[in-house]
Each structure stands twice: as structure tokens, then as C-alpha cells.
Design a protein around this motif. Sequence first.
Motif, PDB file in Angstrom:
ATOM      1  N   GLU A   1       0.810  -1.214   0.000  1.00  0.00           N
ATOM      2  CA  GLU A   1       0.000   0.000   0.000  1.00  0.00           C
ATOM      3  C   GLU A   1       0.849   1.272   0.000  1.00  0.00           C
ATOM      4  OE1 GLU A   1      -2.910   0.018   3.070  1.00  0.00           O
ATOM      5  OE2 GLU A   1      -3.630  -2.019   2.645  1.00  0.00           O
ATOM      6  N   PHE A   2       2.119   1.152   0.302  1.00  0.00           N
ATOM      7  CA  PHE A   2       2.980   2.327   0.434  1.00  0.00           C
ATOM      8  C   PHE A   2       4.019   2.432  -0.680  1.00  0.00           C
ATOM      9  CE2 PHE A   2       1.448   1.032   4.560  1.00  0.00           C
ATOM     10  CZ  PHE A   2       1.040   2.221   5.150  1.00  0.00           C
ATOM     11  N   ILE A   3       4.008   1.496  -1.597  1.00  0.00           N
ATOM     12  CA  ILE A   3       5.060   1.426  -2.614  1.00  0.00           C
ATOM     13  C   ILE A   3       4.549   1.947  -3.954  1.00  0.00           C
ATOM     14  CG2 ILE A   3       6.571  -0.134  -3.923  1.00  0.00           C
ATOM     15  CD1 ILE A   3       6.520  -2.021  -1.492  1.00  0.00           C
ATOM     16  N   ARG A   4       5.397   2.735  -4.642  1.00  0.00           N
ATOM     17  CA  ARG A   4       5.155   3.141  -6.013  1.00  0.00           C
ATOM     18  C   ARG A   4       6.347   2.677  -6.844  1.00  0.00           C
ATOM     19  NH1 ARG A   4       1.365   3.700  -3.470  1.00  0.00           N
ATOM     20  NH2 ARG A   4      -0.124   5.436  -3.325  1.00  0.00           N
ATOM     21  N   TRP A   5       6.083   2.123  -8.028  1.00  0.00           N
ATOM     22  CA  TRP A   5       7.148   1.603  -8.869  1.00  0.00           C
ATOM     23  C   TRP A   5       7.344   2.529 -10.075  1.00  0.00           C
ATOM     24  CZ3 TRP A   5       9.808  -2.389  -6.830  1.00  0.00           C
ATOM     25  CH2 TRP A   5       9.156  -3.188  -5.893  1.00  0.00           C
ATOM     26  N   ASN A   6       8.515   3.145 -10.156  1.00  0.00           N
ATOM     27  CA  ASN A   6       8.962   3.926 -11.319  1.00  0.00           C
ATOM     28  C   ASN A   6       8.248   5.262 -11.511  1.00  0.00           C
ATOM     29  OD1 ASN A   6      10.885   1.957 -12.163  1.00  0.00           O
ATOM     30  ND2 ASN A   6       9.198   0.741 -13.000  1.00  0.00           N
ATOM     31  N   GLU A   7       6.979   5.395 -11.134  1.00  0.00           N
ATOM     32  CA  GLU A   7       6.289   6.679 -11.238  1.00  0.00           C
ATOM     33  C   GLU A   7       5.123   6.695 -10.270  1.00  0.00           C
ATOM     34  OE1 GLU A   7       4.768   7.277 -15.118  1.00  0.00           O
ATOM     35  OE2 GLU A   7       3.488   5.485 -15.096  1.00  0.00           O
ATOM     36  N   TRP A   8       4.677   7.917  -9.950  1.00  0.00           N
ATOM     37  CA  TRP A   8       3.558   8.065  -9.017  1.00  0.00           C
ATOM     38  C   TRP A   8       2.260   7.921  -9.797  1.00  0.00           C
ATOM     39  CZ3 TRP A   8       4.203   8.879  -3.799  1.00  0.00           C
ATOM     40  CH2 TRP A   8       3.020   9.065  -3.049  1.00  0.00           C
TER      41      TRP A   8
END
Length: 216
Positions: free
Chosen positions: A208-215
Motif C-alpha cells: 500500500e505504500f510502494i510506487r514503482w517507477n512513477e507516481w
Amino acid sequence: MTDQPISKLGLSADEVLTTTRSVRKRLDLTRPVPRRTLVECIEIAHQSPTGSNSQRWRWMIIEDADKRRAIADIYRTNFEAAYVGADAPEPGSQADRVNQSARHLAAHLHEVPVHVIPLLADRMDEGTPSWRQASRWGGVLPAVWSFMLALRERGLGSAWTSLHLQNERDVAELLGIPYDEYSQAGLFPVAYTIGTDFKLAKRPPAEEFIRWNEWS
């Protein structure tokens, strides 16, 4: 006669990392904390990574009862001011348990046998650029966390508090800290814990707290 070795719990690295809690109500107010135990924990803290390998920190340890009481009085004044008018959490909720725990610590802070104030060897004020603050705090904060982890392995506990910092200059004068040269990183009440069986906290999934490569 040689000193007896400092007792350890024998926890794994993952167990230490996941069961080091903020301890407030379960601090043993009656058991003294040996200086050599504190020194050993700080020795471990000094192995933490720090920018430019500079160790820009100091450790103020307060055992004196009168000084602990003076610091606790400042803390309680700020604590009560922060809670005036605040809505009471729902009884029995996690927020209520945290509230009661915080109030217990505020009421008994002067009785905790040791107060520890980590110091950053620089003055961090509102006008300090964010990049510099990130660099400076990024040096002392890992050391403080390592200190708390080392305490846990030795059957001691603490809690990261900061309410006294509203009167940082007053506390600096009380302890003879050069205010213009050192910033206080917090106030850590340190004691043996009542029992050592601390569990993992309830946390939302990491996803729930992770973004990969872009928001997105």
C-alpha cells in the motif's frame, strides 16, 4: 574480579528489527541501568552508516534525579498543552491505547532511571536548507535507531520523544549543552523492560505504500 558479561536475549536480526517497540508503560522504574550497558549500546550505534564517515553526534546521558525531574516538568507542560482540547479517542481503540501509554510516560518520566539525549553537532533551525537537514539528520538518526535496537537485545526499552524540544534552549542551559553548536535529536527514557515478550505491531501491507517507477 572481572565484570560479568552483559546479558542478551539472543534474538535474531529480524526479531530485533520487528519487535523493537516504543516502550512507555512497561519501563521498569525501579531497576538501575548500568553505565557499561549504555556504553556498549552506544558503541554499537557508532557502527551505523553516517555521511562522510563523520560521526557528527554526541550523547548526553542524564542520571541525576533533579535534572531528570526538571526535564520531565518541561515535557509534561508541553504534553498537556498539546492535548488540551483534543478529542478523546474511542475507548479500547489502538489510538486510545497509544494515548494512555503516552499519558503514563508523561506522568512517570522523572522516575525513568536514565534519560538519553542524542546531539547533532550542528545547529538545525527553520532557515536551514532541506538538503542540509536531510544530510545531517540522516547521520544521527540511524545511530539512534541502532541504539534502540541494541537496548532491545539487552532487555531494555525506550521511546522516541520530542516534546521537550519546544524548550530546547532551556534544556541545553540545564545540561550545559552549547546551544549554538548542537541540536538535540530527541529525548529517550531508558530502562529495563517489564518482560521481554514484545510482538510485531499491526501494520498495513507494504504494497500500500510502494510506487514503482512513477507516481500513479
